[in-house]
Structure formats: C-alpha cells, structure tokens
Motif scaffolding. Structure first.
Motif, short mmCIF file in Angstrom:
data_model
loop_
_atom_site.label_atom_id
_atom_site.label_comp_id
_atom_site.label_asym_id
_atom_site.label_seq_id
_atom_site.Cartn_x
_atom_site.Cartn_y
_atom_site.Cartn_z
N THR A 64 0.82 -1.22 0.00
CA THR A 64 0.00 0.00 0.00
C THR A 64 0.85 1.26 0.00
O THR A 64 0.33 2.35 -0.24
N ASP A 65 2.14 1.15 0.27
CA ASP A 65 3.03 2.31 0.30
C ASP A 65 3.45 2.65 -1.13
O ASP A 65 4.13 1.85 -1.78
N PRO A 66 3.08 3.82 -1.65
CA PRO A 66 3.45 4.17 -3.03
C PRO A 66 4.95 4.11 -3.27
O PRO A 66 5.40 3.83 -4.38
N ALA A 67 5.74 4.37 -2.22
CA ALA A 67 7.20 4.37 -2.38
C ALA A 67 7.73 2.97 -2.68
O ALA A 67 8.85 2.82 -3.18
N ALA A 68 6.95 1.95 -2.36
CA ALA A 68 7.40 0.58 -2.58
C ALA A 68 7.25 0.14 -4.03
O ALA A 68 7.78 -0.89 -4.44
N TRP A 69 6.53 0.94 -4.80
CA TRP A 69 6.25 0.56 -6.19
C TRP A 69 7.26 1.21 -7.14
O TRP A 69 7.42 2.43 -7.14
N THR A 70 7.91 0.41 -7.96
CA THR A 70 8.80 0.96 -8.99
C THR A 70 7.94 1.40 -10.18
O THR A 70 6.78 0.99 -10.33
N GLU A 71 8.51 2.20 -11.02
CA GLU A 71 7.79 2.65 -12.22
C GLU A 71 7.40 1.45 -13.09
O GLU A 71 6.31 1.41 -13.66
N HIS A 72 8.31 0.48 -13.17
CA HIS A 72 8.03 -0.73 -13.97
C HIS A 72 6.81 -1.47 -13.43
O HIS A 72 5.95 -1.92 -14.19
N VAL B 224 4.33 -0.25 -11.58
CA VAL B 224 3.13 0.55 -11.81
C VAL B 224 2.65 0.35 -13.25
O VAL B 224 1.45 0.15 -13.51
N GLU B 225 3.58 0.37 -14.19
CA GLU B 225 3.22 0.18 -15.60
C GLU B 225 2.68 -1.23 -15.84
O GLU B 225 1.82 -1.44 -16.70
N LYS B 226 3.20 -2.19 -15.08
CA LYS B 226 2.73 -3.57 -15.23
C LYS B 226 1.25 -3.66 -14.84
O LYS B 226 0.45 -4.30 -15.53
N VAL B 227 0.87 -3.00 -13.73
CA VAL B 227 -0.53 -3.00 -13.31
C VAL B 227 -1.40 -2.30 -14.35
O VAL B 227 -2.46 -2.79 -14.72
N LYS B 228 -0.92 -1.16 -14.83
CA LYS B 228 -1.69 -0.43 -15.85
C LYS B 228 -1.90 -1.28 -17.10
O LYS B 228 -2.98 -1.25 -17.72
N ALA B 229 -0.87 -2.04 -17.48
CA ALA B 229 -0.96 -2.86 -18.69
C ALA B 229 -2.04 -3.93 -18.54
O ALA B 229 -2.77 -4.23 -19.50
N ASN C 231 -3.69 -10.25 -8.88
CA ASN C 231 -2.58 -10.48 -7.95
C ASN C 231 -1.73 -11.67 -8.37
O ASN C 231 -0.51 -11.65 -8.25
N GLU C 232 -2.39 -12.73 -8.85
CA GLU C 232 -1.66 -13.93 -9.26
C GLU C 232 -0.80 -13.63 -10.49
O GLU C 232 0.34 -14.08 -10.61
N LEU C 233 -1.36 -12.90 -11.45
CA LEU C 233 -0.61 -12.55 -12.65
C LEU C 233 0.61 -11.70 -12.30
O LEU C 233 1.70 -11.91 -12.83
N LEU C 234 0.43 -10.77 -11.37
CA LEU C 234 1.54 -9.92 -10.95
C LEU C 234 2.59 -10.71 -10.18
O LEU C 234 3.78 -10.48 -10.32
N ASP D 291 5.33 -12.31 -12.06
CA ASP D 291 6.30 -11.42 -12.69
C ASP D 291 7.27 -10.75 -11.74
O ASP D 291 8.31 -10.28 -12.16
N SER D 292 6.93 -10.66 -10.46
CA SER D 292 7.73 -9.81 -9.58
C SER D 292 7.76 -10.35 -8.16
O SER D 292 6.73 -10.68 -7.60
N ASN D 293 8.96 -10.41 -7.57
CA ASN D 293 9.09 -10.83 -6.18
C ASN D 293 8.40 -9.84 -5.23
O ASN D 293 7.90 -10.23 -4.18
N MET D 294 8.36 -8.55 -5.61
CA MET D 294 7.70 -7.58 -4.75
C MET D 294 6.22 -7.91 -4.61
O MET D 294 5.62 -7.77 -3.55
N PHE D 295 5.61 -8.38 -5.71
CA PHE D 295 4.21 -8.77 -5.67
C PHE D 295 4.05 -10.15 -5.02
O PHE D 295 3.11 -10.41 -4.30
N ARG D 296 4.99 -11.05 -5.29
CA ARG D 296 4.82 -12.44 -4.85
C ARG D 296 4.80 -12.55 -3.33
O ARG D 296 4.01 -13.30 -2.77
N LYS D 297 5.66 -11.81 -2.64
CA LYS D 297 5.75 -11.95 -1.19
C LYS D 297 4.42 -11.63 -0.49
O LYS D 297 3.93 -12.45 0.28
#
Length: 296
Positions: free
Chosen positions: A8-16, A18-23, A61-64, A67-73
């Motif tokens: 939930t912390d915006p600082a934890a999200w990289t630009e990549h 954020v773009e992945k979610v938008k995609a 959430n599963e799709l993300l 792709d990313s350890n930040m999402f997986r944890k």
C-alpha cells in the motif's frame, strides 16, 4: 478501491511495477471485482479477468506475482505461506525420518457461500469431481517445480513402513513426473493404489516409484478438492453415460466459478457457474434443462 494483499506504500512501487498493473488493466472489459473488506476507508478488492484465449479466469494479484518478487511476497503471505528459498544444492540426497511427512496435509481454506474462480482438474461424474482453487497457483507451481527438481535426483531415505492414508511422492508413468500423493490401498508388496492429492486422479504405482514426502514440500495445501454438484440427482438410479459425458465436456479443464454450499466429511457440495459467455450459466440449471438431471 485498493487491491487486496499488495503493497500500500506508493514508495514501494517501482515505475516498472506501476506500468505492469496499468498494462493488465488497460482495455479490460470483462472484469469481476470481489470486495473482501475495507482499509483506510477504501474497499479492498480482488480483481479477476476472464481470458477468451484459453477460457480461464485469472486474478490480477496472481498474474503480478508471477512477474515480480515484490508482488509475490505479499500474495503468498496473504495465503499464510512464505516465499520459497529452495536451493537444490542445499538439499541432501538423503531424507531423514524427522523430515518425512506421512500425515494428511490440510486442504485450502474452504469458505461457505463464497464464490471463487477454480480449475476443474478431474471428473468421474457430477457427484465425484475435483477442482483446484486458483488462489494457490503461484505457490503451487513454485513448489511443484522444486519438487520435481529434488526427486529427479537419486534420493535415499530411512526405511519406511507404508500404510494406507500415508502421504508420499510418486512418479507417474502416465504423466512422466513426480507428484504429491496419498496411498489409498496397498495392492500387494510391490504396488500401491495412490491418489494424486493435487489433481484427484488415481494411479497404480510400483513400490520403486514411491518416495517419502519431504517436509519442505508439504507447506502448500493439497490442491485438489473433492466435490459434488448440488441441487441435482440422476435421471434413474445412476448417472447415465450421456449425462457424465455432457458434464465432463462442459466443465473439465475449465475455469468456472465455484460456490461451496456445504461441507461433508470428505467432499464439498458446490454450485458451478460458467462465466465465459455473455451471461453466467449455472451448471445445475443447465444439466436439468438438457434433461441430464432432475432437480432436488
């Protein structure tokens, strides 16, 4: 709204990221949102997408998480699991007795009257079929891959006295891979009848292809949930071949939504909802309409 089980912390999200979610969200027209709570006055939601390419329902959430350890944890922690630190080089080729799991593992959390996307993995008839919750897909695929890496080596272990209902890992000649299993019946000294606890199918396994289940591969719940279609009964004393074929062709290897009506000792009674068309179709109603079942 806020996506459940993601940072939930915006600082934890990289630009990549954020773009992945938008995609994933861009141009999606077939989305189902499930509100599961509230946080900071925002509804917590799970978003599900229906793919017309393979007729599957996948959670964002599963799709993300793939792709990313930040999402997986956080996704795994939401399920009460931890990220795997599996390393083949760190595992000895000998399984000690204290690391062997023989007791039956837990099933996923079964919530009554709650709709969830699922995968129908094995069908015998409308009263006997198995499904997997897609919640655990990421954790299961990771565990299954590591399990096959581990057991493909020459693995030795302390002597085991096998009994019915013991958990184990078996090599399937039919599917050419290692699977978590449960011994249903000891046919003789050289072969067991085993059920694949993540898929529901049974297979006769030679003793030489039966290994102890290492505790590192027991944290993910058994994936296959035995189920029975609720609200129907056969036309006649038992399900006809035509009814079984229609039911199998309609749901097998599909990703419908499941709603658990009630839970019995070894199975659950469920409604199956096909969301792949313009309108939702309840399989119970469809079986009755086509004359393959009677309403009860």
């Amino acid at each position: 709204v806020r996506l459940a089980s993601l940072p939930t912390d915006p600082a934890a999200w990289t630009e990549h990221e954020v773009e992945k979610v938008k995609a994933y969200l861009k141009d999606q027209t077939d989305i189902k949102a499930q509100v599961i709570g509230k946080e900071d006055d925002l509804p917590l939601v799970r978003l599900f997408f229906f793919s017309k390419d393979d007729s599957s329902t996948k959670e964002l959430n599963e799709l993300l998480a793939v792709d990313s350890n930040m999402f997986r944890k956080p996704v795994l922690e939401h399920l009460g699991l931890k990220m795997s630190n599996f390393s083949l080089s760190n595992h000895p080729t000998f399984i000690e007795t204290q690391h062997i799991v023989k007791r039956q593992m837990a099933l996923p959390n079964l919530r009554l009257k709650f709709e969830i996307p699922a995968f129908i993995c094995h069908v015998i008839d409308p009263y006997r079929f198995w499904f997997q919750f897609t919640d655990y897909s990421t954790a299961f695929m990771e565990m299954d891959s590591n399990l096959n890496l581990f057991y493909s080596k020459t693995v030795d272990f302390d002597p085991v006295v096998w009994e019915p209902q013991n958990m184990c890992v078996v090599f399937s000649d039919q599917y050419q891979g290692w699977y978590r299993a449960k011994i249903q019946r000891i046919i003789d000294k050289s072969q067991f009848l085993c059920v694949m606890v993540d898929f529901g199918n049974e297979e006769v396994i030679p003793l030489a292809n039966v290994k102890p289940l290492h505790q590192d591969f027991a944290s993910v719940p058994m994936m296959a949930v035995k189920a029975s279609l609720t609200g129907v009964k056969p036309v006649g004393d038992s399900w006809s071949d035509a009814a079984i074929k229609f039911f199998n062709d309609t749901i097998h290897s599909k990703y419908p939504w499941i709603r658990i009506d009630k839970q019995a000792r070894d199975s659950v009674y469920v409604h199956i909802i096909d969301t792949s068309g313009a309108e939702d179709v309840h399989i119970t109603d469809l079986m009755i309409k086509k004359g393959y079942a009677l309403q009860i």
